[in-house]
Design an enzyme around this catalytic site. Structure first.
Site, short mmCIF file in Angstrom:
data_model
loop_
_atom_site.label_atom_id
_atom_site.label_comp_id
_atom_site.label_asym_id
_atom_site.label_seq_id
_atom_site.Cartn_x
_atom_site.Cartn_y
_atom_site.Cartn_z
N ARG A 1 0.87 -1.18 0.00
CA ARG A 1 0.00 0.00 0.00
C ARG A 1 0.91 1.22 0.00
NH1 ARG A 1 -2.19 3.30 3.94
NH2 ARG A 1 -4.30 4.09 3.54
N SER B 1 -12.68 -3.01 1.21
CA SER B 1 -12.96 -2.36 2.50
C SER B 1 -14.42 -1.95 2.54
CB SER B 1 -12.10 -1.10 2.67
OG SER B 1 -10.75 -1.45 2.78
N LYS C 1 -3.74 6.00 8.37
CA LYS C 1 -4.59 6.34 7.23
C LYS C 1 -5.12 7.74 7.46
CE LYS C 1 -8.84 4.66 5.00
NZ LYS C 1 -8.60 4.64 3.57
N1 3NM Z 1 -7.52 1.10 6.31
P1 3NM Z 1 -2.62 0.57 11.55
S1 3NM Z 1 -7.47 1.75 8.76
C1 3NM Z 1 -5.13 0.98 5.67
O1 3NM Z 1 -10.43 1.75 8.22
C2 3NM Z 1 -6.19 1.21 6.65
O2 3NM Z 1 -10.29 0.92 6.24
C3 3NM Z 1 -8.30 1.36 7.35
O3 3NM Z 1 -3.00 0.80 10.02
C4 3NM Z 1 -9.78 1.36 7.27
O4 3NM Z 1 -2.59 -0.91 11.75
C5 3NM Z 1 -5.99 1.57 7.97
O5 3NM Z 1 -1.25 1.18 11.68
C6 3NM Z 1 -4.68 1.76 8.65
O6 3NM Z 1 -3.64 1.27 12.38
C7 3NM Z 1 -4.26 0.57 9.49
#
Ligand code: 3NM
Length: 217
Positions: free
Chosen positions: A42, A114, A143
């Site tokens: 990503r 998602s 994000k």
């Molecule tokens: N998508 P971390 S939250 C790539 O809510 C991504 O759809 C999300 O990273 C969503 O594990 C997110 O560091 C980031 O919190 C996840």
């Protein structure tokens, strides 16, 4: 396809921007050695690789994943996924239409979507999604445009309605707060920072897998 989502799956997501100053390929290899079950490239934000640099980096990730026999998915970029022969693609609601993506990638490649509601889940499943991501479960710094933390209620609802689709919780998940995600019925946790920022990535993966033990599903 379902045996690709055995519980507890630990799905690592990373771009060069998430490598915490380390060599991203070394981070990926440590994670592969440590037992991640999926990897998604990503590459986002300022400083993100582009063009030929991105293709070359994606090819190196693909090679490593092939070596460890772990599915390699690409976030959002169908052309890149096709160019490097990735195993799959993951899209969000603001990306391309999932039916269109399925038509472009064919039946063999994995498609992850998602979603944030039962309705989005139904649409994604009808369009041929192989798994769903639901988040953010907890607060995340990874994000920029993340929605408000939603907890695990949505995961439970979607699994209640569509018990056969693997669902991954995402957003702020750590080994400490992962039990609630397993309890909700998720097949896996999708994680950026708790893995990329870990001092000992293999140990952190073991902690994630141990967090599943003792959770009665
Ligand atoms: N998508 P971390 S939250 C790539 O809510 C991504 O759809 C999300 O990273 C969503 O594990 C997110 O560091 C980031 O919190 C996840």
């Amino acid at each position: 396809m379902c045996n690709l989502f055995n519980k507890p799956s630990v799905y690592f997501i990373m771009g060069t921007q998430n490598a915490s100053g380390k060599d991203p390929l070394k981070v990926l290899e440590e994670a592969l050695k440590g037992g991640i079950t999926h990897f998604q490239l990503r590459e986002k934000g300022t400083g993100a690789l582009r063009g030929q640099n991105l293709v070359e980096f994606a090819e190196k990730c693909q090679e490593l994943c092939t070596q460890y026999q772990i599915p390699f998915l690409i976030n959002d970029d169908v052309d890149l996924a096709l160019a490097v022969g990735a195993d799959g693609i993951h899209i969000g609601q603001e990306d391309m239409d999932c039916g269109q993506v399925r038509a472009l990638i064919g039946k063999e490649k994995m498609l992850g979507v998602s979603v944030h509601s039962l309705e989005e889940a139904r649409i994604a499943i009808d369009a041929g999604a192989d798994y769903l991501g639901m988040g953010p479960v907890y607060g995340t710094r990874s994000k920029a445009d993340a929605k408000r933390p939603a907890g695990t209620v949505g995961i439970e609802e979607v699994i209640g309605q569509f018990p056969h689709i693997p669902v991954f919780g995402i957003g702020g998940i750590t080994p400490q707060n992962a039990p609630a995600v397993w309890q909700a019925g998720a097949s896996g946790v999708a994680v950026i920072s708790a893995l990329s920022g870990a001092d000992d990535i293999a140990l952190q993966i073991a902690h994630f897998k141990n967090s599943y033990k003792g959770v009665l599903i």
